[in-house]
Design an enzyme around this catalytic site. Structure first.
Site, PDB file in Angstrom:
ATOM      1  CB  SER A  44      76.262  37.097  52.091  1.00  0.00           C
ATOM      2  OG  SER A  44      75.319  36.581  51.191  1.00  0.00           O
ATOM      3  CE  LYS A  87      75.259  32.574  51.885  1.00  0.00           C
ATOM      4  NZ  LYS A  87      75.421  33.935  52.289  1.00  0.00           N
TER       5      LYS A  87
END
Length: 184
Positions: A44, A87
């Site tokens: 990701s 993230k």
């Protein structure tokens, strides 16, 4: 062995045990309050971070300043124990975030120019409708935007400051990629 030699040996053993205990306590304090090692699992955050990268997470800097836009943070996934996500911060407290159907990201109505995303966002998720961030709330995205569960996904949602473990600081493995993580 004389009594004097036995006392000397006993003192050395006791000294070693105390030294070992101090080292263990110091190590646990550093891991708990200063930094810890974590491993990236998944794709990701590609191309910034790759599956299998080992990082040192800075757990202390956010005690002295607020997280900033584009910082790469680590936080727990709320539905699975001992699972952590990594993230990039896009939206800050008090801001409004929206992603249109063309994959453009708007903060407070202005298009943000950033080059972290690996590709154009195909699904804006819950950010299709403008999201107003409250006090201590952050909107995060993975750099591999179409292969990331992030704030667009209701199961991740908005990240609260108190849930942040820290900021990615240093890549220690693989050795050929060793170095400080660029955030800005």
């Amino acid at each position: 062995m004389s009594e004097k030699e036995e006392r000397s040996t006993g003192k050395e053993i006791l000294s070693f045990i105390i030294y070992f205990a101090v080292v263990i306590v110091a190590m646990l304090l550093v891991i708990r309050f200063v930094g810890q090692r974590t491993e990236v699992s998944g794709h990701s955050m590609e191309n910034t971070l790759s599956d299998g990268d080992n990082l040192i997470v800075d757990k202390i800097s956010y005690r002295f300043h607020d997280p900033e836009r584009y910082d790469i943070i680590i936080f727990p996934y709320q539905y699975e124990d001992k699972t952590y996500y990594i993230k990039r911060i896009i939206g800050l407290p008090g801001e409004k975030v929206r992603i249109d159907d063309a994959g453009n990201i708007y903060v407070n109505g202005e298009l943000i120019e950033e080059s972290y995303g690996k590709e154009t966002i195909k699904d804006p998720g819950i950010a299709r409708d403008e999201i107003k961030l409250g006090k201590g709330e952050y909107f995060v995205l993975g750099d591999n935007r179409n292969n990331s569960s992030d704030s667009r996904d209701p199961s991740v949602g908005i990240i609260h400051r108190e849930d942040m473990i820290g900021r990615a600081w240093l890549r220690i493995y693989p050795f050929d990629s060793f170095g400080f993580i660029k955030h800005q």
